[in-house]
Every structure is written in structure tokens, then in C-alpha cells.
Write a protein that holds these residues in place. Structure first.
Motif, short mmCIF file in Angstrom:
data_model
loop_
_atom_site.label_atom_id
_atom_site.label_comp_id
_atom_site.label_asym_id
_atom_site.label_seq_id
_atom_site.Cartn_x
_atom_site.Cartn_y
_atom_site.Cartn_z
N LEU A 28 -11.14 -9.32 11.67
CA LEU A 28 -10.93 -8.42 10.51
C LEU A 28 -11.19 -9.39 9.16
N ARG A 29 -11.33 -8.33 8.09
CA ARG A 29 -11.47 -8.81 6.81
C ARG A 29 -10.23 -8.19 6.03
N ASN A 30 -9.04 -8.55 6.09
CA ASN A 30 -8.19 -7.78 5.33
C ASN A 30 -8.27 -8.29 4.10
N GLY A 31 -7.29 -7.44 3.45
CA GLY A 31 -7.13 -7.55 1.82
C GLY A 31 -5.78 -6.76 1.33
N PRO A 32 -5.88 -7.02 0.02
CA PRO A 32 -4.68 -6.38 -0.68
C PRO A 32 -4.82 -4.91 -0.51
N SER A 33 -3.60 -4.03 -0.71
CA SER A 33 -3.61 -2.57 -0.58
C SER A 33 -4.64 -1.99 -1.67
N ASP A 34 -5.37 -0.93 -1.33
CA ASP A 34 -6.33 -0.30 -2.41
C ASP A 34 -6.09 1.19 -2.25
N GLU A 35 -6.93 2.14 -2.79
CA GLU A 35 -6.81 3.50 -2.86
C GLU A 35 -6.82 4.00 -1.39
N ARG A 36 -7.66 3.53 -0.51
CA ARG A 36 -7.83 3.99 0.83
C ARG A 36 -6.35 3.84 1.46
N SER A 37 -5.94 2.68 1.51
CA SER A 37 -4.80 2.26 2.30
C SER A 37 -3.55 3.14 1.66
N ARG A 83 12.38 4.96 4.29
CA ARG A 83 11.93 4.25 3.05
C ARG A 83 10.49 4.98 2.53
N MET A 84 10.81 6.03 1.91
CA MET A 84 9.71 6.81 1.23
C MET A 84 9.85 6.76 -0.14
N PRO A 85 8.69 6.43 -0.96
CA PRO A 85 7.41 6.17 -0.21
C PRO A 85 7.44 4.96 0.67
N PRO A 86 6.43 4.80 1.48
CA PRO A 86 6.39 3.55 2.18
C PRO A 86 5.84 2.34 1.28
N PRO A 87 6.30 1.21 1.60
CA PRO A 87 5.88 0.10 1.09
C PRO A 87 4.20 -0.45 1.13
N GLU A 88 3.66 -0.82 -0.14
CA GLU A 88 2.29 -1.24 0.10
C GLU A 88 2.43 -2.69 0.53
N ILE A 89 1.66 -3.09 1.56
CA ILE A 89 1.72 -4.60 1.79
C ILE A 89 0.28 -5.19 1.90
N ASN A 90 -0.51 -5.00 2.82
CA ASN A 90 -1.96 -5.02 2.66
C ASN A 90 -2.82 -3.98 3.47
N LEU A 91 -3.94 -4.22 3.52
CA LEU A 91 -4.75 -3.14 4.26
C LEU A 91 -4.40 -2.73 5.46
N VAL A 92 -4.29 -4.12 6.47
CA VAL A 92 -3.95 -3.93 7.94
C VAL A 92 -2.70 -3.45 8.10
N VAL A 93 -1.42 -3.86 7.35
CA VAL A 93 -0.35 -3.43 7.54
C VAL A 93 -0.27 -2.21 7.05
N ASP A 94 -0.67 -1.78 5.94
CA ASP A 94 -0.62 -0.30 5.52
C ASP A 94 -1.20 0.73 6.55
N ALA A 95 -2.44 0.34 7.41
CA ALA A 95 -2.94 1.17 8.32
C ALA A 95 -1.81 1.13 9.44
N TYR A 96 -1.56 0.19 10.11
CA TYR A 96 -0.49 0.46 11.26
C TYR A 96 0.80 1.18 10.81
N ASN A 97 1.39 0.99 9.61
CA ASN A 97 2.39 1.61 9.05
C ASN A 97 2.05 2.99 9.07
N SER A 98 0.97 3.47 8.71
CA SER A 98 0.64 4.96 8.51
C SER A 98 0.74 5.42 9.85
N VAL A 99 0.14 4.91 11.05
CA VAL A 99 0.19 5.31 12.28
C VAL A 99 1.54 5.43 12.78
N SER A 100 2.44 4.38 12.34
CA SER A 100 3.87 4.45 12.85
C SER A 100 4.56 5.75 12.27
#
Length: 221
Positions: A28-37, A83-100
Motif C-alpha cells: 500500500l501507498r497510504n497517505g492523508p485523507s483527500d477529496e476521494r476519501s 458519529r456523523m459526519p465520519p472522522p477523516e483519518i487517512n486514505l486507508v482508514v477512510d476506505a474501510y470506514n466507508s465500507v463499514s
């Protein structure tokens, strides 16, 4: 790593309907939250379940089965949808939180670089170390006897099934290899669990097109 994961019979006796889909992602090449996440989280939040959803109630019942009080220490997906809106953590965490959120499914993520030995879900003896943060300081805590916990060779990695993760194995922006645990109880079907896996795989490939992914479903013997 994925092939060695196991669930202790003492946990299966509590909930014979429990399955965990373990996903390993490498390179993985993770990074900070961005517009995609942020878009992933916003889209999930737009259709977020209510706290009285049947899948959340199932997890509250599972917590009561080993003596936890789900109104005090909430299952992860229960806490997340509140907890809405959901917290922004980083790209990978945002990805799995959205699936959750979208699938009303507890999803955990572990940094394999800080994992020691095999992931297993057990009932605690009570003396296992668990590193947490209290008032900004790292402290060593311990689970209650009989508590359902994820652990590795070093200690507890997640307390009360999926309530709180340890500091040591959290996914950060520098994470390269990760383990994801998608935890299913009825009434979620195995088909929906598979759909959640496909969605997470797709998001991980958006983050890192070259990521290598493997998975394994672990359930009752």
C-alpha cells in the motif's frame, strides 16, 4: 499471515453464526485523507443506518453474551454510525470506514509491520497487555477475564471484539502492509460480506493500483 488466523471455540460457542473475512493487502501507498476519501465517507454517511438497525442489535447481543455493556462500550460499527459526519483519518482508514458504514459491518485494520505472530480471536485470561491512550498518554491496560479480544503474540490488539484497537498496530500514513478484519453476524449474509470485500478491494486499488490482495473466510469448524 491470512492462512494462520483462527477463532477460538470458546468464541464460536458464544455466537455460532460468527464469521470473519480476513483480507491482507501488501504494498500500500497510504497517505492523508483527500477529496476521494472524503467522497467515500460522505456517500456512505448519506445512507448510514440508524443505531437500532438489526445488524447493530445483533452485535449488542453478542457483547452482552460475554458480559459487556454495549451502551457503555459500543461495538465499532455502532459507534461509527453515531458519529456523523465520519472522522477523516487517512486514505486507508477512510476506505474501510466507508465500507463499514455502508454495510453496517465492523471492519478493523492492522499494520502488519507491528504485528507479532498470528491473529486470533479468543476469550481473555485477563493478564494480556493492551496499550491505549488516556489523556494523551500511553498506558498499559488489561482486558477483563472472559472478554472477547483479538490478540497476537505480544498482547491484545483489539478489546471487546471490535470496540477499541491498541495503539501499536493502528494503520497510519506510513503503513505498507495491512490486515483487515470484516466481522459478520447474522442477519448479514455471507453474500453481503463478499460484496463488502469487493468494495474494499476496489477502494484499496484506487489508493494503490499495484496493491496485492488476498483473503480468507474463517468461520465455525
Amino acid at each position: 499471515m491470512i492462512g494462520a488466523i483462527w477463532v477460538d471455540e470458546a468464541v464460536t460457542l458464544l455466537r455460532p453464526d460468527f464469521h470473519v473475512l480476513a483480507i491482507g493487502a501488501y504494498g500500500l501507498r497510504n497517505g492523508p485523507s483527500d477529496e476521494r476519501s472524503r467522497a467515500w465517507l460522505a456517500e456512505a454517511a448519506a445512507t448510514a443506518a440508524r443505531p437500532d438497525h438489526e445488524k447493530i442489535l445483533a452485535w449488542q447481543d453478542a457483547y452482552r453474551a460475554f458480559g459487556a455493556k454495549p451502551q457503555r462500550t459500543r461495538p465499532s460499527v455502532d459507534a461509527l454510525v453515531r458519529r456523523m459526519p465520519p472522522p477523516e483519518i487517512n486514505l486507508v482508514v477512510d476506505a474501510y470506514n466507508s465500507v463499514s458504514i455502508r454495510h453496517v459491518l465492523p471492519v478493523g485494520g492492522e499494520d502488519l509491520a507491528h504485528y507479532e505472530g498470528t491473529a486470533r480471536l479468543v476469550r481473555a485470561s485477563g493478564d494480556e497487555p493492551f496499550d491505549a491512550v488516556e489523556k494523551g498518554e500511553t498506558v498499559i491496560d488489561h482486558p477483563e477475564i472472559g472478554e472477547v479480544v483479538w490478540r497476537d503474540d505480544r498482547g491484545v490488539t483489539c478489546r471487546r471484539w471490535n470496540w477499541r484497537q491498541c495503539v501499536r498496530t493502528r494503520i497510519t500514513e506510513s503503513t505498507v502492509d495491512a490486515l483487515f478484519l470484516l466481522e459478520r453476524l447474522a442477519p448479514m449474509s455471507l453474500e453481503e460480506l463478499s460484496a463488502a470485500e469487493d468494495e474494499l478491494r476496489g477502494l484499496l486499488r484506487e489508493i494503490t493500483p499495484s496493491v496485492r490482495v488476498e483473503s480468507r473466510l474463517v468461520g465455525p469448524a
